[in-house]
Design a protein around this motif. Structure first.
Motif, mmCIF file in Angstrom:
data_model
loop_
_atom_site.group_PDB
_atom_site.id
_atom_site.type_symbol
_atom_site.label_atom_id
_atom_site.label_comp_id
_atom_site.label_asym_id
_atom_site.label_seq_id
_atom_site.Cartn_x
_atom_site.Cartn_y
_atom_site.Cartn_z
ATOM 1 N N ASP A 124 41.029 -5.977 -4.264
ATOM 2 C CA ASP A 124 41.554 -4.528 -4.041
ATOM 3 C C ASP A 124 41.023 -5.014 -2.084
ATOM 4 O OD1 ASP A 124 41.646 -3.257 -5.791
ATOM 5 O OD2 ASP A 124 39.437 -2.349 -6.322
ATOM 6 N N GLU A 125 40.008 -5.511 -1.935
ATOM 7 C CA GLU A 125 39.838 -5.910 -0.076
ATOM 8 C C GLU A 125 40.920 -7.130 0.142
ATOM 9 O OE1 GLU A 125 35.148 -7.299 0.011
ATOM 10 O OE2 GLU A 125 36.512 -9.223 -0.285
ATOM 11 N N ALA A 126 42.130 -7.792 -0.462
ATOM 12 C CA ALA A 126 42.922 -8.400 0.005
ATOM 13 C C ALA A 126 44.260 -7.994 0.103
ATOM 14 C CB ALA A 126 43.329 -9.180 -1.247
ATOM 15 N N VAL A 177 50.264 -14.846 2.124
ATOM 16 C CA VAL A 177 49.241 -15.191 0.965
ATOM 17 C C VAL A 177 47.757 -14.667 0.829
ATOM 18 C CG1 VAL A 177 49.131 -17.175 -1.558
ATOM 19 C CG2 VAL A 177 50.670 -16.750 -0.133
ATOM 20 N N ALA A 178 47.072 -14.609 0.060
ATOM 21 C CA ALA A 178 45.217 -14.382 -0.296
ATOM 22 C C ALA A 178 45.053 -14.596 -1.327
ATOM 23 C CB ALA A 178 45.429 -13.212 0.540
ATOM 24 N N PHE A 179 43.770 -15.517 -1.455
ATOM 25 C CA PHE A 179 42.963 -15.471 -2.336
ATOM 26 C C PHE A 179 42.509 -14.225 -2.427
ATOM 27 C CE2 PHE A 179 43.002 -20.565 -2.450
ATOM 28 C CZ PHE A 179 44.767 -20.720 -3.040
ATOM 29 N N ALA A 180 41.921 -13.909 -3.569
ATOM 30 C CA ALA A 180 40.343 -13.220 -4.216
ATOM 31 C C ALA A 180 39.742 -14.222 -5.002
ATOM 32 C CB ALA A 180 41.521 -11.649 -4.862
ATOM 33 N N THR A 181 39.204 -14.180 -4.765
ATOM 34 C CA THR A 181 37.627 -14.933 -5.689
ATOM 35 C C THR A 181 36.278 -14.830 -5.454
ATOM 36 O OG1 THR A 181 37.320 -17.486 -6.649
ATOM 37 C CG2 THR A 181 37.968 -17.069 -4.376
ATOM 38 N N SER A 182 35.675 -15.576 -6.216
ATOM 39 C CA SER A 182 34.020 -14.872 -5.740
ATOM 40 C C SER A 182 33.366 -16.607 -5.833
ATOM 41 C CB SER A 182 33.457 -14.478 -6.523
ATOM 42 O OG SER A 182 33.477 -15.783 -8.369
ATOM 43 N N ASP A 224 44.068 -4.066 0.526
ATOM 44 C CA ASP A 224 43.570 -3.240 1.418
ATOM 45 C C ASP A 224 43.974 -4.040 3.120
ATOM 46 O OD1 ASP A 224 43.068 -1.049 0.319
ATOM 47 O OD2 ASP A 224 41.021 -1.714 0.370
ATOM 48 N N TYR A 225 43.921 -5.367 3.143
ATOM 49 C CA TYR A 225 44.156 -6.251 4.334
ATOM 50 C C TYR A 225 46.103 -6.287 4.126
ATOM 51 C CZ TYR A 225 45.352 -10.214 7.071
ATOM 52 O OH TYR A 225 45.330 -11.100 8.049
ATOM 53 N N PHE A 226 46.328 -6.110 3.343
ATOM 54 C CA PHE A 226 48.207 -6.268 4.087
ATOM 55 C C PHE A 226 48.848 -4.602 3.969
ATOM 56 C CE2 PHE A 226 48.103 -10.646 1.629
ATOM 57 C CZ PHE A 226 48.048 -11.153 2.411
ATOM 58 N N VAL A 227 48.507 -4.248 2.927
ATOM 59 C CA VAL A 227 48.285 -2.694 3.472
ATOM 60 C C VAL A 227 48.130 -2.242 5.250
ATOM 61 C CG1 VAL A 227 48.031 -0.113 2.845
ATOM 62 C CG2 VAL A 227 48.063 -2.383 1.202
ATOM 63 N N ALA A 228 47.582 -2.389 5.523
ATOM 64 C CA ALA A 228 46.581 -1.992 6.883
ATOM 65 C C ALA A 228 47.266 -2.745 8.122
ATOM 66 C CB ALA A 228 45.100 -2.532 7.417
#
Length: 125
Positions: free
Chosen positions: A117-119, A84-89, A121-125
């Motif tokens: 997009d960063e999240a 699980v990842a959060f994407a938030t400012s 990309d992290y999981f795809v890498a």
């Protein structure tokens, strides 16, 4: 609805977006069910990215995080999820996510990013 749940087309990733008018106390069960509906139709475990575009009060945040990280019934502990990842400012939400890796939340590890997009990309890498 003030949330959306979408499966990324080619990757094992689900993106949930919690919009500005999202009401955690009222909508969390429906949002969780939408994620479960996707998990149940896939052949491999998924990653979940939660994009938070709203503000949670402290009570709402504790309610949601307790529910999601419960060792027996929490969605984020579902065997169909790999991470699980959060994407938030929102800095408070970032701190809350990092605070999940404690005994109180049964050592739930959540990655935190500024954007979806960063999240992804992290999981795809």
């Amino acid at each position: 609805m003030s949330f959306s749940v979408e499966k990324v087309a080619v990757d094992p990733i689900i993106v949930t977006t919690l919009c500005e008018d999202y009401r955690v106390m009222d909508e969390l069960p429906a949002c969780d069910q939408a994620v479960l509906d996707i998990i149940e139709t896939t052949d491999e475990p998924q990653f979940l990215v939660v994009e938070v575009c709203t503000y949670f009060s402290m009570d709402e945040m504790i309610y949601a995080l307790n529910r999601q990280t419960h060792p027996e019934t929490g969605l984020w502990r579902h065997p169909g999820l790999r991470g699980v990842a959060f994407a938030t400012s929102d800095e408070a939400m970032k701190m809350a996510a990092k605070g999940l890796n404690t005994e109180a939340f049964h050592y739930m590890e959540i990655e935190v990013f500024d954007t979806v997009d960063e999240a992804v990309d992290y999981f795809v890498a």
